[in-house]
Design a protein around this motif. Sequence first.
Motif, mmCIF file in Angstrom:
data_model
loop_
_atom_site.group_PDB
_atom_site.id
_atom_site.type_symbol
_atom_site.label_atom_id
_atom_site.label_comp_id
_atom_site.label_asym_id
_atom_site.label_seq_id
_atom_site.Cartn_x
_atom_site.Cartn_y
_atom_site.Cartn_z
ATOM 1 N N SER B 41 60.104 -5.209 20.657
ATOM 2 C CA SER B 41 60.613 -4.287 19.640
ATOM 3 C C SER B 41 59.932 -2.924 19.769
ATOM 4 C CB SER B 41 60.359 -4.851 18.238
ATOM 5 O OG SER B 41 61.010 -6.084 18.072
ATOM 6 N N GLN B 85 65.599 -5.968 14.293
ATOM 7 C CA GLN B 85 65.352 -7.402 14.278
ATOM 8 C C GLN B 85 65.589 -7.986 12.880
ATOM 9 O OE1 GLN B 85 61.639 -8.308 16.109
ATOM 10 N NE2 GLN B 85 61.735 -10.477 15.641
ATOM 11 N N ASP B 162 68.185 -5.738 18.659
ATOM 12 C CA ASP B 162 66.904 -6.439 18.638
ATOM 13 C C ASP B 162 67.118 -7.836 18.054
ATOM 14 O OD1 ASP B 162 64.272 -7.166 18.748
ATOM 15 O OD2 ASP B 162 63.506 -5.376 17.744
ATOM 16 N N GLU B 163 67.100 -8.820 18.905
ATOM 17 C CA GLU B 163 67.348 -10.213 18.531
ATOM 18 C C GLU B 163 68.617 -10.378 17.680
ATOM 19 O OE1 GLU B 163 64.034 -12.570 17.518
ATOM 20 O OE2 GLU B 163 62.658 -11.464 18.804
HETATM 21 MG MG LIG Z 1 60.572 -8.056 17.902
#
Ligand SMILES: [Mg+2]
Lengths: 267, 247
Positions: B41, B85, B162-163
């Motif tokens: 991240s 995320q 992010d994810e």
């Molecule tokens: Mg992360």
Amino acid sequence: MNGVLHRVGSSILSLSREVGGLAVLLGQITVRLFPPHLDGKETWRSFYKVGVKSTPIVVTTALLTGAIMAVQSSAFIEEWGAYGLLGWGAGFSIMREVGPILIGLMFSGRVGANNTAELGTMKVTEQIDALRTLAIDPISYLIMPRFVAMIVMLVLLTVIGDLFALVGAMIFADLMIDVSPQVFWHSLLEMTYLIDFLVGVIKAGFFGFAIALVSCHYGLKVTGGAVGVGRAVNNCVVASAIGIFFLDYLLTPLIDSAWAALFIRYG
Amino acid sequence: MIVFDDIHKRFGPKLVLEGVSLTVAKGRILFIIGQSGVGKSVLVKHLVGLLRPDSGRVFLDGVDITDYSEKQFYPVRKRCAMVFQNSTLFDSMTLLDNVALPIRKHKRLRDKVARREALGKLALVGMENEALRYPADFGDGMRKKVAIARALTLDPEYVIFDEPTTGLDPISANIVDRMIRDLSDRLGVTSIVVSHDLKSIFSVADRIAMLYKGQIRLDGTPEAFRRSEDPVVQQFISGSPEGPMEV
Ligand SMILES: [Mg+2]
Ligand SMILES: Nc1ncnc2c1ncn2[C@@H]1O[C@H](COP(=O)(O)OP(=O)(O)O)[C@@H](O)[C@H]1O
């Protein structure tokens, strides 16, 4: 000894850091005043949250405070037979000091603390960064509407609060010591001046400004999750109270002498 | 094209990135994989100016954006969207207003028009029937889908995910995977996807980069990862608790 010096030194350091942070935020806001731009939706939301929701508690406290002032002074009024002074006494102290200070402190505890908590939560959950990635400036979008709403609403709430405190005092003066509303209003209107009202209202505007600056600063600076938000809310309330009293001492003589100067000049 | 050149980043005493170099070709999908806390991240936030490197450069289409001011980053961010995320929806707004906000702010549309457009974006992720509810009513997965819809409102050329599929049910995860693939195939969008999801990694990625101990351990095609004999890469891909990786 060393420990004490160390502690004094580090509190001076952290104080200057806070003051510096406030100055930076103030600068960022000033820059965005030219040209001014307010997000309509966010501004309405702020006005609603700050103003409408604070009105009931302000009205209630003001009524009760005015009432208790009448109750407390009733013994002296009777002893000295000074029935004709009650309206003036209540009006003078409420409009100049009690109104703005009391409502300012309540406002900082309710609106300021709420603002710090909201901005702080947005900070730690990365909502503020999310705004930045959407190419929306958090100062313009989030902070400016809050500033406007807090200044305007604290002024309005102070006017409302003054009015209800006077009504409270009037009712209890009538109930406790038979000072009729006519006598009360007569004394109020004859013996207090426009400036007594203006001093309080102008101060309220500055208090609103201070609470907005402090609460936004602490909110935007939060780090460290929920614990950090709690700490920031605490700091905000303490710093707002200090700011209110500081400004009160600073502004009261300034406004009075400015008014006197105007009076000599124009009339 | 996105280029990270020798990025170093530390937080206090903690070294996170120790010389990361990485290139993402236009229109392609790069997956960044690696253990939790390795700095994935942190790395991607450098592209949109949320973090600044201690040293190293970031280039976007050949332009060095490393020292851009916050103000200069705003145009960059319109071209380069980011899905965080933790979804980061605005709690105080309905899902619809969340998605409508960037439309309202940047396309200068009237509220009604912006909302209609936002509803269309919500439909892309199958959330149009929940449009008037608030983020707090939903779990992580559904919020993430809305965050994706919000990130796509400005028709970005680059998207950082992010994810994106963490916390999603397998069907939603597939929808998101297909969406990322479609963005690249149909609109030529360049994506950086941070992910642990092996299934998405091998079905969607054009390239994969593995971050390990502050540096890129391996950067190559999915095929190269399957064939790699590096024990660290092997362990990550097989998910085995035993191996050279420190957990
Ligand atoms: Mg992360
Ligand atoms: N703003 C920050 N301040 C201090 N440390 C941070 C910050 N952001 C990330 N870190 C640290 O950097 C490391 C990498 O974090 P991150 O990039 O979130 O990992 P991941 O690879 O799981 O996405 C973590 O140890 C985290 O604690």
